[in-house]
Design an enzyme around this catalytic site. Structure first.
Site, PDB file in Angstrom:
ATOM      1  N   HIS A 123       0.864  -1.185   0.000  1.00 28.07           N
ATOM      2  CA  HIS A 123       0.000   0.000   0.000  1.00 28.07           C
ATOM      3  C   HIS A 123       0.897   1.231   0.000  1.00 28.07           C
ATOM      4  O   HIS A 123       2.019   1.200   0.485  1.00 28.07           O
ATOM      5  CB  HIS A 123      -0.864  -0.040   1.268  1.00 28.07           C
ATOM      6  N   ASP A 157       3.078  -4.764   8.024  1.00 26.77           N
ATOM      7  CA  ASP A 157       1.817  -4.041   7.939  1.00 26.77           C
ATOM      8  C   ASP A 157       0.688  -5.073   8.000  1.00 26.77           C
ATOM      9  O   ASP A 157       0.449  -5.805   7.038  1.00 26.77           O
ATOM     10  CB  ASP A 157       1.776  -3.260   6.622  1.00 26.77           C
ATOM     11  N   GLN A 202      -4.454  -5.379   6.551  1.00 25.53           N
ATOM     12  CA  GLN A 202      -5.377  -6.229   5.799  1.00 25.53           C
ATOM     13  C   GLN A 202      -5.468  -7.635   6.354  1.00 25.53           C
ATOM     14  O   GLN A 202      -6.443  -8.346   6.116  1.00 25.53           O
ATOM     15  CB  GLN A 202      -4.956  -6.271   4.326  1.00 25.53           C
ATOM     16  N   LYS A 248     -10.569  -1.878  10.343  1.00 27.55           N
ATOM     17  CA  LYS A 248     -10.598  -3.094   9.531  1.00 27.55           C
ATOM     18  C   LYS A 248     -11.121  -4.286  10.328  1.00 27.55           C
ATOM     19  O   LYS A 248     -11.389  -5.341   9.770  1.00 27.55           O
ATOM     20  CB  LYS A 248      -9.195  -3.440   9.033  1.00 27.55           C
ATOM     21  N   CYS A 303      -4.756   2.339  -3.764  1.00 26.74           N
ATOM     22  CA  CYS A 303      -3.544   2.879  -3.143  1.00 26.74           C
ATOM     23  C   CYS A 303      -2.381   1.910  -3.294  1.00 26.74           C
ATOM     24  O   CYS A 303      -1.574   1.731  -2.372  1.00 26.74           O
ATOM     25  CB  CYS A 303      -3.771   3.217  -1.672  1.00 26.74           C
TER      26      CYS A 303
END
Length: 403
Positions: free
Chosen positions: A121, A198, A201, A224, A361
């Site tokens: 991202h 990260d 997600q 999320k 993104c």
């Protein structure tokens, strides 16, 4: 087995209509919906004990402080951090990443190397580019394959004694691909490089264990994971967090302040300047309670069923290209022929179906595939196969109209 109809009753937004049609929400990778239990937690805070934290001796402040720190412990336990103060509470994944990038600006020097993956991202690309501009460090990229996997042989060849940092998402937001982060972490540690993962997600689908992963930094966002927007976490190993300088100056992050010199508070307050999103953090804890009650293994099993079902149905439409086809969470990123994804998204929105269209993104991924963007349908545990059937019929209609 999940009682999907019972679960759906927890989400009031699923009862609404869009353009005269029942809402079908397949944009969960952008943000998940919020159950009534979390909404009630937010209302309860503002109705009963709205006060600033860590600063007051009065009852409301004490109650708010206790609830806030209890939420920190819930987050710590969910991600299995060793200590509560290794969980820094932020405004979200983006701030968490920038906090680390800012901290390493004082640790890197010319000739140092940092590695990022091709699946990132923008929020896990741009801060590192800015860091390289500031420090004259060198940014290197792990390449990807057509199926959405990263090239691990190439990754290993990039590592050397100059590698100081490695950054990779746990799951690609654009494709849904699950990356081999344990391998990435272990190989980086062989050259004494730190690793930031990260987890934005991954966190709705996978319950990460930061100690088992032996990761140095792990970041995620509450919105999320059925929580509110504007709240996130930064897990950092205690030794690293003590080594890094504060990110922002202000109240709460200090020990002593004089005009001659300021000394800083210990963890976690060193990185938590100013009044935080108190209600959001408390609601984040409530969201994790809700999802853990359902169970992440059950969630993953059911969402895989949805992914398999939707993939088969979508491919049967014909002239469909799916990007990222191996080892995925419940995300399908696709195009139909040469139809622009925005046009498909616009038409099916008229039928009450919410998907994401564009580059998500993640422009380098779109450049790799030589496309302007994709239609991304992302599923959650409150979605159903019946909704997928309606989605497929809408896709057929859009294809017929636009071909």
């Amino acid at each position: 087995m999940l009682d999907i109809q019972k679960i759906r009753k927890d989400f009031p937004i699923l009862k609404r209509e869009v353009n005269g049609k029942p809402l079908i929400y397949f944009d969960n990778a952008a943000t998940s919906q919020t159950p009534q239990q979390v909404i009630d937690c937010i209302v309860d805070y503002y109705s009963r004990y709205n006060a600033n934290i860590h600063r007051g001796v009065h009852t409301l402040s004490q109650e708010a402080t206790d609830a806030y720190e209890e939420a920190r412990i819930k987050i710590q336990k969910h991600f299995n951090a060793a200590k509560p103060y290794e969980m820094i509470l932020t405004s979200g994944t983006t701030e968490s990443i920038n906090l680390i990038a800012n901290g390493f600006a004082s640790l890197l020097q010319k000739g140092d190397e940092i590695i990022v993956s091709a699946l990132e991202h923008h929020s896990n690309i741009v801060p590192w580019q800015m860091l390289c501009e500031h420090t004259c460090a060198i940014l290197k990229v792990i390449p990807m394959f057509e199926d959405g996997k990263l090239d691990m042989n190439a990754y290993v060849s990039l590592l050397n004694e100059n590698t100081k940092l490695v950054f990779c998402n746990h799951v690609s937001n654009a494709l849904g691909s699950i990356n081999p982060i344990k391998f990435i972490i272990d190989k980086a540690h062989e050259v004494d490089a730190a690793v930031l993962i990260d987890g934005a997600q991954a966190s709705p689908h996978i319950k990460a264990d930061v100690q088992a992963l032996d990761v140095d930094f792990y970041v995620a966002s509450a919105h999320k994971i059925c929580g509110p927007t504007g709240v996130g976490l930064l897990y950092g190993k205690e030794a690293w967090l003590n080594k890094l300088p504060p990110y922002k100056g202000g109240g709460e992050m200090i020990d002593q302040v004089t005009f001659e010199k300021t000394t800083y508070a210990g963890l976690p307050h060193k990185f938590e300047a100013g009044t935080p999103n108190i209600c959001g953090v408390i609601a984040f804890g409530a969201a994790l309670d809700y999802m853990n009650t359902i169970g992440f293994e059950a969630i993953a099993t059911y969402e895989h069923e949805l992914l398999t079902y939707a993939t088969k149905k979508l491919l049967a439409v014909g002239d469909v290209t799916i990007y990222g086809t191996e080892n995925k969470v419940a995300v399908i990123s696709f195009n139909i022929g040469d139809i622009h994804p925005y046009d498909i998204g616009t038409i099916i929105d008229k039928l009450g179906i919410a998907v994401r269209t564009g580059h998500h993104c993640a422009q380098p991924i779109m450049d790799f595939y030589k496309i302007p963007g994709t239609v991304r349908a992302s599923f959650s545990f409150y979605n159903t196969k019946e909704e997928i059937d309606t989605f497929i019929e809408a896709i057929k209609k859009a294809k017929m109209m636009l071909s």
